[in-house]
Design a protein around this motif. Sequence first.
Motif, PDB file in Angstrom:
ATOM      1  N   ARG A   3      79.193  95.780  -8.597  1.00  0.00           N
ATOM      2  CA  ARG A   3      78.121  96.677  -9.259  1.00  0.00           C
ATOM      3  C   ARG A   3      77.680  97.546  -9.190  1.00  0.00           C
ATOM      4  NH1 ARG A   3      78.990  92.595 -12.536  1.00  0.00           N
ATOM      5  NH2 ARG A   3      77.205  91.026 -11.502  1.00  0.00           N
ATOM      6  N   ARG A   4      76.629  96.694  -8.511  1.00  0.00           N
ATOM      7  CA  ARG A   4      75.729  97.112  -7.687  1.00  0.00           C
ATOM      8  C   ARG A   4      76.011  98.855  -6.560  1.00  0.00           C
ATOM      9  NH1 ARG A   4      71.565  92.645  -6.058  1.00  0.00           N
ATOM     10  NH2 ARG A   4      70.942  91.939  -7.460  1.00  0.00           N
ATOM     11  N   ALA A   5      76.485  98.798  -6.388  1.00  0.00           N
ATOM     12  CA  ALA A   5      77.686 100.695  -5.578  1.00  0.00           C
ATOM     13  C   ALA A   5      77.996 101.028  -6.413  1.00  0.00           C
ATOM     14  CB  ALA A   5      78.880  98.972  -4.529  1.00  0.00           C
ATOM     15  N   ALA A   6      79.097 101.017  -7.444  1.00  0.00           N
ATOM     16  CA  ALA A   6      79.160 101.830  -8.499  1.00  0.00           C
ATOM     17  C   ALA A   6      78.038 102.503  -8.760  1.00  0.00           C
ATOM     18  CB  ALA A   6      80.138 101.148  -8.997  1.00  0.00           C
TER      19      ALA A   6
ATOM     20  N   LYS B 228      76.378 111.017  -6.906  1.00  0.00           N
ATOM     21  CA  LYS B 228      77.748 111.775  -7.003  1.00  0.00           C
ATOM     22  C   LYS B 228      76.062 112.954  -7.996  1.00  0.00           C
ATOM     23  CE  LYS B 228      81.477 110.475  -6.732  1.00  0.00           C
ATOM     24  NZ  LYS B 228      83.249 109.586  -8.027  1.00  0.00           N
ATOM     25  N   GLU B 229      75.466 112.352  -8.981  1.00  0.00           N
ATOM     26  CA  GLU B 229      74.571 112.938  -9.820  1.00  0.00           C
ATOM     27  C   GLU B 229      73.125 113.973  -9.019  1.00  0.00           C
ATOM     28  OE1 GLU B 229      70.997 111.059 -12.547  1.00  0.00           O
ATOM     29  OE2 GLU B 229      72.911 110.428 -13.512  1.00  0.00           O
ATOM     30  N   HIS B 230      72.809 113.825  -7.475  1.00  0.00           N
ATOM     31  CA  HIS B 230      72.297 113.878  -7.318  1.00  0.00           C
ATOM     32  C   HIS B 230      73.182 115.247  -6.159  1.00  0.00           C
ATOM     33  CE1 HIS B 230      68.723 112.517  -9.091  1.00  0.00           C
ATOM     34  NE2 HIS B 230      69.318 111.376  -8.760  1.00  0.00           N
ATOM     35  N   GLY B 231      74.518 115.400  -6.189  1.00  0.00           N
ATOM     36  CA  GLY B 231      74.845 116.053  -4.828  1.00  0.00           C
ATOM     37  C   GLY B 231      75.293 115.314  -4.221  1.00  0.00           C
ATOM     38  N   ILE B 232      75.449 114.591  -3.584  1.00  0.00           N
ATOM     39  CA  ILE B 232      75.387 113.749  -2.663  1.00  0.00           C
ATOM     40  C   ILE B 232      76.498 113.108  -2.566  1.00  0.00           C
ATOM     41  CG2 ILE B 232      73.841 112.340  -0.262  1.00  0.00           C
ATOM     42  CD1 ILE B 232      71.327 112.246  -2.584  1.00  0.00           C
ATOM     43  N   PRO B 233      77.484 113.911  -1.573  1.00  0.00           N
ATOM     44  CA  PRO B 233      78.608 113.208  -1.477  1.00  0.00           C
ATOM     45  C   PRO B 233      78.572 111.121  -0.568  1.00  0.00           C
ATOM     46  CG  PRO B 233      78.356 115.222   0.461  1.00  0.00           C
ATOM     47  CD  PRO B 233      76.982 114.819  -0.873  1.00  0.00           C
ATOM     48  N   LEU B 234      79.219 110.611  -0.805  1.00  0.00           N
ATOM     49  CA  LEU B 234      79.536 109.577  -0.432  1.00  0.00           C
ATOM     50  C   LEU B 234      80.031 109.229   1.052  1.00  0.00           C
ATOM     51  CD1 LEU B 234      78.436 106.475  -0.756  1.00  0.00           C
ATOM     52  CD2 LEU B 234      80.365 106.408  -1.793  1.00  0.00           C
ATOM     53  N   ASP B 235      80.929 110.100   1.151  1.00  0.00           N
ATOM     54  CA  ASP B 235      82.589 110.262   1.934  1.00  0.00           C
ATOM     55  C   ASP B 235      81.833 110.719   2.826  1.00  0.00           C
ATOM     56  OD1 ASP B 235      84.600 110.679  -0.589  1.00  0.00           O
ATOM     57  OD2 ASP B 235      83.564 108.542   1.058  1.00  0.00           O
TER      58      ASP B 235
ATOM     59  N   ALA C 105      77.589 106.426  -8.309  1.00  0.00           N
ATOM     60  CA  ALA C 105      77.185 107.268  -9.149  1.00  0.00           C
ATOM     61  C   ALA C 105      75.777 107.978  -9.737  1.00  0.00           C
ATOM     62  CB  ALA C 105      77.035 106.717 -10.651  1.00  0.00           C
ATOM     63  N   LYS C 106      74.791 107.504  -9.033  1.00  0.00           N
ATOM     64  CA  LYS C 106      73.215 108.114  -8.898  1.00  0.00           C
ATOM     65  C   LYS C 106      73.198 109.055  -7.937  1.00  0.00           C
ATOM     66  CE  LYS C 106      70.823 104.414 -11.129  1.00  0.00           C
ATOM     67  NZ  LYS C 106      69.787 103.836 -10.865  1.00  0.00           N
TER      68      LYS C 106
ATOM     69  N   GLU D 293      94.997 102.585  -7.992  1.00  0.00           N
ATOM     70  CA  GLU D 293      93.372 102.928  -7.932  1.00  0.00           C
ATOM     71  C   GLU D 293      92.614 102.254  -8.848  1.00  0.00           C
ATOM     72  OE1 GLU D 293      92.183 107.485  -8.063  1.00  0.00           O
ATOM     73  OE2 GLU D 293      92.143 106.827 -10.187  1.00  0.00           O
ATOM     74  N   VAL D 294      91.419 101.719  -8.596  1.00  0.00           N
ATOM     75  CA  VAL D 294      90.617 100.290  -8.779  1.00  0.00           C
ATOM     76  C   VAL D 294      89.383 101.038  -9.227  1.00  0.00           C
ATOM     77  CG1 VAL D 294      89.903  98.970  -8.921  1.00  0.00           C
ATOM     78  CG2 VAL D 294      92.006  98.210  -8.043  1.00  0.00           C
ATOM     79  N   PHE D 295      89.118 100.973 -10.598  1.00  0.00           N
ATOM     80  CA  PHE D 295      87.776 102.588 -10.582  1.00  0.00           C
ATOM     81  C   PHE D 295      87.031 101.727 -11.988  1.00  0.00           C
ATOM     82  CE2 PHE D 295      91.157 103.513 -13.622  1.00  0.00           C
ATOM     83  CZ  PHE D 295      90.486 103.424 -14.891  1.00  0.00           C
ATOM     84  N   LYS D 296      85.436 101.863 -11.704  1.00  0.00           N
ATOM     85  CA  LYS D 296      84.791 101.448 -13.126  1.00  0.00           C
ATOM     86  C   LYS D 296      83.977 103.035 -13.728  1.00  0.00           C
ATOM     87  CE  LYS D 296      81.528  98.480 -12.412  1.00  0.00           C
ATOM     88  NZ  LYS D 296      81.982  97.376 -13.789  1.00  0.00           N
ATOM     89  N   THR D 297      83.933 102.739 -14.912  1.00  0.00           N
ATOM     90  CA  THR D 297      83.493 102.841 -15.685  1.00  0.00           C
ATOM     91  C   THR D 297      82.010 102.975 -15.781  1.00  0.00           C
ATOM     92  OG1 THR D 297      86.187 103.331 -16.843  1.00  0.00           O
ATOM     93  CG2 THR D 297      83.767 104.620 -18.439  1.00  0.00           C
ATOM     94  N   LEU D 298      81.769 104.166 -15.464  1.00  0.00           N
ATOM     95  CA  LEU D 298      79.771 103.775 -15.960  1.00  0.00           C
ATOM     96  C   LEU D 298      78.821 104.920 -16.707  1.00  0.00           C
ATOM     97  CD1 LEU D 298      78.832 104.129 -11.662  1.00  0.00           C
ATOM     98  CD2 LEU D 298      78.898 102.381 -13.775  1.00  0.00           C
TER      99      LEU D 298
END
Length: 138
Positions: free
Chosen positions: A121-124, A131-138, A128-129, A41-46
């Motif tokens: 970087r921009r996509a990550a 998710k913060e607003h409860g909007i799922p990406l998938d 995150a933003k 799994e490849v991940f970024k930490t924000l």
Amino acid sequence: MGITDGNKKVMDRQVFATDQVIFREGKPGNSAYVVQEGKVEVFKTLNGEEEVILGTIEAGGLFGELALVDNKPRMASARATERTVLIAINRQTFEKKMAGSDRFIKAILRILLGNYRTVVRRAAVAEAKLKEHGIPLD
């Protein structure tokens, strides 16, 4: 255990346990990896805490190559999600192969990878933003 070219070891086979970190974001990258068995799994930490999953690499997949091409720190972290066997391609082997490549192609590759780093970087941050607003990406 390694792969040799004559008497010289050019690649290492490495085994990682479930949840074991392979490399960390921001650290120098001296190897690229091919997944022989398992998953990574490849991940970024924000903001120092929130993880955004960028992708999963399965058997036959390659990751960690960006740092070898542009000599910049790792743009993300990677960890095994199950017992994983990797073949590590070291910087020396990579640079030897690249030395024989056309300079124009190498320059284009570096530009493309720079653009790729920016997009990831921009996509990550965008994910995150959302998710913060409860909007799922998938």
